[in-house]
Scaffold this active site. Structure first.
Site, PDB file in Angstrom:
ATOM      1  N   ASP A   1      48.006  38.249  53.556  1.00  0.00           N
ATOM      2  CA  ASP A   1      47.829  38.294  52.103  1.00  0.00           C
ATOM      3  C   ASP A   1      46.418  37.871  51.726  1.00  0.00           C
ATOM      4  O   ASP A   1      46.155  36.699  51.515  1.00  0.00           O
ATOM      5  CB  ASP A   1      48.872  37.369  51.462  1.00  0.00           C
ATOM      6  CG  ASP A   1      48.847  37.377  49.949  1.00  0.00           C
ATOM      7  OD1 ASP A   1      48.308  38.325  49.361  1.00  0.00           O
ATOM      8  OD2 ASP A   1      49.361  36.414  49.354  1.00  0.00           O
TER       9      ASP A   1
ATOM     10  N   GLU B   1      42.514  37.349  42.732  1.00  0.00           N
ATOM     11  CA  GLU B   1      43.943  37.585  42.504  1.00  0.00           C
ATOM     12  C   GLU B   1      44.757  36.306  42.669  1.00  0.00           C
ATOM     13  O   GLU B   1      45.679  36.044  41.883  1.00  0.00           O
ATOM     14  CB  GLU B   1      44.442  38.667  43.473  1.00  0.00           C
ATOM     15  CG  GLU B   1      45.821  39.230  43.126  1.00  0.00           C
ATOM     16  CD  GLU B   1      46.980  38.434  43.699  1.00  0.00           C
ATOM     17  OE1 GLU B   1      48.115  38.616  43.227  1.00  0.00           O
ATOM     18  OE2 GLU B   1      46.745  37.603  44.605  1.00  0.00           O
ATOM     19  N   GLU B   2      44.440  35.516  43.678  1.00  0.00           N
ATOM     20  CA  GLU B   2      45.210  34.306  43.922  1.00  0.00           C
ATOM     21  C   GLU B   2      44.939  33.232  42.871  1.00  0.00           C
ATOM     22  O   GLU B   2      45.660  32.232  42.790  1.00  0.00           O
ATOM     23  CB  GLU B   2      44.907  33.742  45.311  1.00  0.00           C
ATOM     24  CG  GLU B   2      45.261  34.679  46.461  1.00  0.00           C
ATOM     25  CD  GLU B   2      46.760  34.903  46.639  1.00  0.00           C
ATOM     26  OE1 GLU B   2      47.537  34.487  45.754  1.00  0.00           O
ATOM     27  OE2 GLU B   2      47.147  35.501  47.658  1.00  0.00           O
TER      28      GLU B   2
ATOM     29  N   HIS C   1      51.137  32.430  51.370  1.00  0.00           N
ATOM     30  CA  HIS C   1      50.973  31.240  50.527  1.00  0.00           C
ATOM     31  C   HIS C   1      51.459  29.973  51.217  1.00  0.00           C
ATOM     32  O   HIS C   1      51.281  28.878  50.683  1.00  0.00           O
ATOM     33  CB  HIS C   1      51.704  31.368  49.182  1.00  0.00           C
ATOM     34  CG  HIS C   1      51.161  32.417  48.284  1.00  0.00           C
ATOM     35  ND1 HIS C   1      51.336  32.387  46.918  1.00  0.00           N
ATOM     36  CD2 HIS C   1      50.437  33.526  48.538  1.00  0.00           C
ATOM     37  CE1 HIS C   1      50.757  33.439  46.362  1.00  0.00           C
ATOM     38  NE2 HIS C   1      50.208  34.147  47.345  1.00  0.00           N
TER      39      HIS C   1
ATOM     40  N   HIS D   1      43.031  42.538  47.698  1.00  0.00           N
ATOM     41  CA  HIS D   1      42.168  41.426  47.260  1.00  0.00           C
ATOM     42  C   HIS D   1      41.690  40.640  48.471  1.00  0.00           C
ATOM     43  O   HIS D   1      42.426  40.463  49.445  1.00  0.00           O
ATOM     44  CB  HIS D   1      42.873  40.528  46.249  1.00  0.00           C
ATOM     45  CG  HIS D   1      44.102  39.836  46.753  1.00  0.00           C
ATOM     46  ND1 HIS D   1      44.070  38.611  47.406  1.00  0.00           N
ATOM     47  CD2 HIS D   1      45.411  40.177  46.697  1.00  0.00           C
ATOM     48  CE1 HIS D   1      45.298  38.242  47.722  1.00  0.00           C
ATOM     49  NE2 HIS D   1      46.136  39.176  47.314  1.00  0.00           N
TER      50      HIS D   1
ATOM     51  N   ASP E   1      40.229  37.423  48.168  1.00  0.00           N
ATOM     52  CA  ASP E   1      40.374  35.975  48.007  1.00  0.00           C
ATOM     53  C   ASP E   1      41.728  35.536  48.557  1.00  0.00           C
ATOM     54  O   ASP E   1      42.651  36.342  48.693  1.00  0.00           O
ATOM     55  CB  ASP E   1      40.234  35.577  46.539  1.00  0.00           C
ATOM     56  CG  ASP E   1      41.368  36.103  45.669  1.00  0.00           C
ATOM     57  OD1 ASP E   1      41.591  37.327  45.693  1.00  0.00           O
ATOM     58  OD2 ASP E   1      42.041  35.308  44.995  1.00  0.00           O
TER      59      ASP E   1
END
Length: 476
Positions: A145, A180-181, A445, A112, A114
């Site tokens: 990520d 996704e996030e 994150h 992903h 995003d």
């Protein structure tokens, strides 16, 4: 094959007839500086799919990814999106496809583009979207990520096309999601709308981690997830704490007492009826866990059994939000109601609906002092278990070990990737592999997210080897 992380890894070399491992490795290495440069360009694009953020950078991120895929030699590249339930558009996904030759399988490569919001900028040692390289790591939001996952897919494909040339008959589909996030709100609709476009025999989800720096892993299990809110109501309205305090307890106090019943004295989840196992093949030491999780000195670890089982195959329940007045604006009143949000990770094999009902039954039957308890269920997601005996899993373990030069580990992940359940439901016969480029210090994150560049290089080599072997042998 698994190895004990506590032991000293041994170099391995297991070639296969017709696969030029050295040529693939060399090709990845020659172009690696370019690959890292392209990754840095992607990291500089702050594409966040949350509704409260400007969507323009996310659109630019999709455009940039699409151009990288075209540059790798695929002509059929599309930017697609589906609407959410409220009619607003979902995030832009990049889908590209190279059709398989007769008799060859198709592999879908997922990642992903995003990213998470930055959070508190004061916690960052570098600008989040500046892509800073330091001490063998690349720092920036999305560096690990999951923009590195995108670049691992693209760079591996480019290496295979260069080395194999006309011998490459493997079908390859890129699916780079753009939300996704934000919880993948249109993922299931997207799969059903583009079911044939995305159909594949093998799916590689590059959104996980390796065991540690220098030791690769195939993620073979993921925990499921349920969340919701628990509200305690005591009074119809707030009252003076001096005039009325002493004969009734305030709502935050009673909610705290209720929350305390969710774990036993050892820190195990005390909700009855949940799946829990202690059957992991590798384990972390307490020192490793404390270092990876930044546990403060003197804090006792919670739970029983192996540390890995506590992270992978047992439930874990956390309170992630609490509604109560801030200290700076608190008044001397007995608060009539208080609310908390819980998040519970589920062991593989646990039905999310059963787990949600188990939490409901627990909190309603443990209402302190007769307080009214209002339970509101939230989101849920299924767990995942890899068929480690599948052909694709065996190839992946070989490729990871060959790329790193040490045997790969089969490991679980305490986190959840709920959309994998959608993939297995829409494509029940597909073989799914969960790989990744992160390590325990990647801090996805969190502030100071980073990517270990040498492991990233190895991840590209491993995927190139997987593609080459799948092209040669198929799934027979």
């Amino acid at each position: 094959m698994t190895s004990s992380p506590a032991g000293t890894p041994q170099k391995i070399s297991a070639g296969f007839d017709g696969i030029d491992v050295d040529a693939l490795r060399r090709t990845v290495h020659v172009s690696f500086d370019t690959t890292v440069g392209q990754l840095k360009d992607l990291v500089r694009l702050p594409g966040i799919a949350w509704p409260s953020f400007d969507p323009a950078p996310l659109d630019r991120s999709a455009d940039a990814v699409a151009e990288l895929v075209r540059a790798a030699g695929i002509e059929d590249v599309r930017i697609l999106r589906c609407n959410k339930e409220d009619g607003t558009p979902g995030g832009p996904a990049v889908v590209a496809r190279r059709a398989a030759a007769e008799g060859k399988p198709t592999i879908l490569l997922y990642a992903h583009h995003d990213v998470q919001p930055t959070g508190d900028l004061a916690l960052w040692e570098t600008e989040p979207f500046s892509a800073v390289e330091r001490d063998g790591r690349l720092y920036g939001r999305g560096a690990a990520d999951d923009k590195a996952g995108i670049m691992a897919h693209i760079a591996a494909y480019a290496a295979v096309t260069e080395v194999l040339a006309d011998e490459l008959g493997l079908g390859v589909t890129f699916f780079f999601e753009g939300e996704e996030e934000a919880g993948s709100p249109t993922f299931r609709t997207f799969l059903e709308t583009h079911r044939e476009l995305l159909r594949a025999d093998v799916i590689v989800v590059a959104d996980s981690s390796n065991w540690k720096v220098g030791i690769p892993a195939l993620t073979t299990s993921l925990r499921g997830l349920v969340d919701g809110t628990i509200e305690v109501q005591v009074l119809e309205h707030a009252v003076h704490s001096g005039m009325f305090g002493g004969a009734v307890l305030d709502a935050p106090t009673l909610l705290s007492r209720l929350i305390a019943t969710l774990h036993d004295d050892d820190g195990n989840v005390a909700v009855k009826g949940l799946v829990s196992r202690d059957d992991v093949s590798v384990d972390l030491t307490e020192a490793e866990y404390r270092a990876d999780a930044s546990v403060l000195d003197g804090v006792r670890l919670a739970g029983s059994g192996t540390i890995a089982s506590r992270l992978w195959t047992k439930p874990a329940l956390s309170i992630i939000g609490f509604d109560a007045p801030a200290v700076d604006v608190a008044s001397n009143t007995l608060l009539p109601r208080a609310r908390a949000k819980f998040s519970m990770r589920l062991a593989p094999g646990q039905d999310p609906a059963d787990a949600m009902e188990a939490v409901r039954n627990h909190v309603e039957s443990n209402a302190p002092f007769g307080a009214k308890v209002v339970f509101t269920p939230g989101e849920s997601g299924n767990s995942f278990l890899t068929d480690t005996g599948s052909t694709a899993a065996g190839m992946a373990m070989w490729a990871l070990g060959e790329a790193w030069g040490v045997p790969a580990v089969e490991m679980g992940i305490g986190g959840s990737i709920p959309f994998i359940a959608d993939l297995t439901e829409v494509y029940p016969d597909v073989q799914i592999l969960v790989t990744g480029v992160e390590d325990p210090d990647s801090r996805a994150h969190s502030a100071n997210e980073s990517l270990h560049l040498e492991d990233f290089r190895n991840a590209v080599v491993a995927e190139a080897l997987l593609l080459a072997r799948l092209n040669r042998e198929g799934l027979a």
